[in-house]
Design a protein around this motif. Structure first.
Motif, PDB file in Angstrom:
ATOM      1  N   CYS A 111       0.773  -0.990  -0.068  1.00  0.00           N
ATOM      2  CA  CYS A 111      -0.061   0.139  -0.025  1.00  0.00           C
ATOM      3  C   CYS A 111       0.916   0.970  -0.089  1.00  0.00           C
ATOM      4  O   CYS A 111       0.529   2.037  -0.837  1.00  0.00           O
TER       5      CYS A 111
ATOM      6  N   THR B  18      -5.083  -1.850   0.024  1.00  0.00           N
ATOM      7  CA  THR B  18      -5.444  -1.088  -1.302  1.00  0.00           C
ATOM      8  C   THR B  18      -4.046  -0.598  -1.737  1.00  0.00           C
ATOM      9  O   THR B  18      -3.298  -0.300  -1.074  1.00  0.00           O
TER      10      THR B  18
ATOM     11  N   ILE C 174     -12.651   0.425  -8.345  1.00  0.00           N
ATOM     12  CA  ILE C 174     -11.910  -0.545  -7.571  1.00  0.00           C
ATOM     13  C   ILE C 174     -11.862  -1.791  -8.421  1.00  0.00           C
ATOM     14  O   ILE C 174     -12.727  -2.245  -9.084  1.00  0.00           O
TER      15      ILE C 174
ATOM     16  N   CYS D 186     -12.847   1.165   0.941  1.00  0.00           N
ATOM     17  CA  CYS D 186     -11.416   0.688   0.748  1.00  0.00           C
ATOM     18  C   CYS D 186     -10.814   2.146   0.402  1.00  0.00           C
ATOM     19  O   CYS D 186      -9.354   2.150   0.616  1.00  0.00           O
ATOM     20  N   ALA D 187     -11.473   2.829  -0.374  1.00  0.00           N
ATOM     21  CA  ALA D 187     -10.716   4.348  -0.891  1.00  0.00           C
ATOM     22  C   ALA D 187     -11.622   5.259  -1.047  1.00  0.00           C
ATOM     23  O   ALA D 187     -12.396   5.044  -1.804  1.00  0.00           O
TER      24      ALA D 187
ATOM     25  N   ALA E   9      -7.923   1.826  -8.344  1.00  0.00           N
ATOM     26  CA  ALA E   9      -7.235   1.331  -7.175  1.00  0.00           C
ATOM     27  C   ALA E   9      -7.419  -0.144  -7.174  1.00  0.00           C
ATOM     28  O   ALA E   9      -8.562  -0.755  -7.617  1.00  0.00           O
TER      29      ALA E   9
ATOM     30  N   HIS F 174      -7.898  -3.715  -4.738  1.00  0.00           N
ATOM     31  CA  HIS F 174      -8.191  -3.889  -3.354  1.00  0.00           C
ATOM     32  C   HIS F 174      -8.116  -5.313  -3.297  1.00  0.00           C
ATOM     33  O   HIS F 174      -8.735  -6.201  -4.020  1.00  0.00           O
TER      34      HIS F 174
END
Length: 673
Positions: free
Chosen positions: A27, A93, A115, A173-174, A216, A218
């Motif tokens: 990460c 992530t 994602i 997650c983001a 991103a 995950h």
């Protein structure tokens, strides 16, 4: 003509870790070199912190002394990221190049990226608001099938992830939160511990903006295989529905969620969730961890003062994680005839408090102990001060020995504790500067001021609840000063539908006050003026009085109900149409931060207050009067229109200001040294 350049806040990445040594390096390596990174570690027992330090040397590491959950970790990170937009990122992530810039360029309150899974496939991360209908559809059809049919909460289908769009919420997650959103809507609700806190926050803000050009990866998936986490996810769905729609709606949601798990009992995670639903508590319990004991010298007495006071509230919550000995007030002076109000009563109640010896007053918190040492509170003569300090210290040390306290963190709220704690070994000395005690009218003000200065100069940390007082003393305290705002028990201070019989019998409208009726705090002349100006309203006063209340006997609309237990106060407050904060204009109030301010707001009450520094922080939900005439006018206006904003909006203003979060912040300050 060129458009004006929009100044944006810089971005800080906040990552909450717990046992994350296997994933955190990847990460951190995915982040740009020039971005501010804050890692909040929730008391990991593995090598997470050392991996962070080795991978990203300029990362700011905030060590939470307990695993207080995801929301609590995010909130600590947000506080450390002052002045920044905040990108909340899970430790598993990985950001793709340019993601932060793309998210920020969208210029939306909350923006989320596309994602991907480790296989490069798009995760269906967008969600509709969870309702009984969507939950029932998912229980009967499963989430993916219900989503494809447009019946579930999950937004299913690649076509929905090709262009920018809005959504009710997204998996957390983001997600990038703009700084002005944080300033307006506050922090995450820490009561959920894990799962649903991001749902609540995104719905509170008004939804999210999906930006597919930001991406991103995950890894994730633990909640789908871990029975304990799946159980927490299921029960928090019910809790979220309860907080948004009430208890009856929560029962229906419980039935739907239980149906979902019952239909899949052949899987271990669903069996765990079904069992969790049958035994679910009001809120999840926090995870216990090891740490030092806490010894607190309180400014109040547990056995006869209002238990809303900050040292009581903070330390009883610290006791969920650590052993705590609370030492009841050793006083600022010896009560004496002619100088002290209710002289004999004060002597008697202190004697009764001493007679209780050492007790554990809260059965569900067995690590919380209370003692009252026998003091000799004569602080004007040096030899008597010395004798008193030896006497009190001997009693406290003896109790600490039998409780196996070890070397504790010492918290001193009352300045006369300095003589007692000065020679004691401790892991840290914290001065809880909740009030300027030298401004107390009955105290030997010169002596008390000197003791305050000793604590201000020699404590490892000085905690303030008044920004004005913190600023005044900044030259003396420097970087040792921390602002730790008061909290509120938002679950306890919830509006009651059924009122206590005595207040229910009082005709409305009711203009009310609850709390200590102290003659150095409360403007009794102003209360009398209220009684005169509103003869058709009832003025209800609830609290122990340190002076005679006979002056109000001539007013049939004034009802003094005397002291009521802390457990009963929300019921009485629920009967107020207008809640008052009628303070005197003096040095004590100037440096005060009344806890009742947040308690009133948690009840959703319409509040009218005299002016003082800390109330200005809530000027959007509290009417602030500039003088006696304006105070009367503001009450009259509030009786007419119901006050600033709605009850729900007033409650929302303090929803995240829990005492649990304040206690964890205290522990983080005390133990991260």
């Amino acid at each position: 003509m060129r458009g004006a350049v929009v100044e944006r806040s810089p971005v800080a990445v906040v990552i909450v870790t717990y046992q994350s040594e296997q994933v955190i390096e990847g990460c951190l390596n995915s982040l740009p070199d020039d971005v501010k990174v804050i890692v909040v570690d929730n008391a990991s027992a593995d090598n997470t912190v050392s991996v962070v330090a080795a991978t990203r040397r300029n990362a700011q590491i905030v060590r939470n002394p307990v695993n207080a959950g995801f929301a609590a970790g995010v909130n600590l990170g947000i506080k450390a990221a002052e002045g920044h937009d905040v990108l909340v990122l899970n430790a598993d992530t990985r950001l793709h190049p340019g993601t932060i810039e793309t998210l920020q360029a969208a210029d939306k309150p909350i923006t989320v990226p596309k994602i991907l899974g480790e296989d490069g496939m798009v995760h269906f991360s967008l969600r509709n608001e969870p309702t009984l209908r969507t939950s029932l559809a998912e229980a009967l059809l499963n989430g993916q099938r219900a989503g494809r049919m447009g019946l579930g909460a999950t937004v299913v289908g690649l076509k929905h992830y090709e262009g920018s769009r809005s959504a009710d919420w997204a998996t957390g997650c983001a997600w990038l939160i703009k700084r002005e959103v944080i300033e307006k809507h506050g922090l995450l609700d820490e009561r959920y511990f894990l799962y649903s806190e991001e749902v609540e926050y995104m719905l509170r803000v008004g939804g999210v903006w999906f930006e597919p050009r930001a991406t991103a990866t995950h890894i994730g998936g633990e909640s789908n295989t871990n029975p304990r986490l799946w159980s927490l996810l299921a029960t928090n769905r019910v809790r979220l529905h309860r907080e948004r729609y009430g208890r009856f709606a929560a029962v229906l949601m419980w039935l739907v969620v239980a149906l979902n798990e019952a239909l899949r009992l052949h899987k271990p995670k669903n069996r765990a969730a079904f069992k969790g639903l049958l035994t679910m508590r009001h809120w999840p319990e926090e995870v216990a961890s090891a740490g030092p004991a806490y010894l607190c010298f309180s400014a109040q007495d547990w056995w006869y003062h209002n238990r809303a006071h900050s040292d009581f509230q903070l330390l009883r919550r610290v006791a969920k994680h650590r052993k705590v000995l609370l030492v009841n007030s050793i006083g600022l002076r010896m009560p004496s005839p002619g100088k002290s109000t209710q002289f004999l009563r004060r002597i008697f109640r202190k004697a009764m408090s001493v007679a209780k010896l050492v007790r554990r007053p809260i059965p569900e918190t067995p690590n919380f102990y209370v003692m009252t040492p026998a003091p000799l509170p004569f602080y004007g003569k040096p030899w008597l001060r010395k004798l008193n300090s030896v006497l009190v210290r001997t009693q406290v040390r003896l109790v600490c020995f039998f409780l196996r306290m070890g070397t504790p963190v010492v918290v001193a709220t009352i300045p006369t504790a300095w003589d007692v704690v000065e020679p004691m070994k401790h892991k840290g000395l914290i001065f809880n500067r909740s009030d300027r005690h030298s401004a107390f009218p009955e105290a030997d003000q010169g002596t008390i001021a000197a003791l305050e200065n000793q604590l201000l100069s020699n404590s490892d940390t000085v905690l303030y609840v008044s920004r004005a007082l913190q600023e005044e003393e900044s030259a003396l305290t420097g970087e040792r000063a921390h602002f730790l705002d008061h909290g509120v028990d938002v679950d306890h201070f919830t509006r009651r539908d059924v009122l206590p019989a005595d207040i229910a019998s009082i005709p409305g409208p009711r203009i009310g006050f609850f709390g200590s009726l102290d003659d150095y705090l409360v403007d009794f002349d102003l209360i009398e003026k209220v009684a005169q100006e509103f003869p058709d309203a009832s003025v209800v006063l609830i609290g122990d009085a340190t002076c005679s209340m006979e002056r109000y006997a001539k007013y049939p609309n004034v009802h003094w109900l005397d002291f009521r237990a802390y457990e009963q106060i929300p019921g009485y407050g629920s009967g107020f149409d207008v809640a008052l904060m009628p303070w005197l204009d003096n040095d004590w109030i100037k440096h005060a931060n009344p806890i009742k301010m947040k308690e009133y707001l948690a009840l959703g009450l319409a509040v009218v207050s005299t002016d003082f520094p800390e109330v200005e922080r809530y000027s959007d939900v509290i009417r602030i009067a500039s003088g006696e005439a304006d105070f009367i006018d503001q009450i009259r206006l509030t009786l007419k229109d119901g006050g600033l904003k709605t009850p729900a909006q007033r409650r929302a203003a303090v929803l995240t200001a829990s005492w649990d979060s304040r206690a964890r912040e205290l522990m983080q300050i005390a133990e991260d040294r």
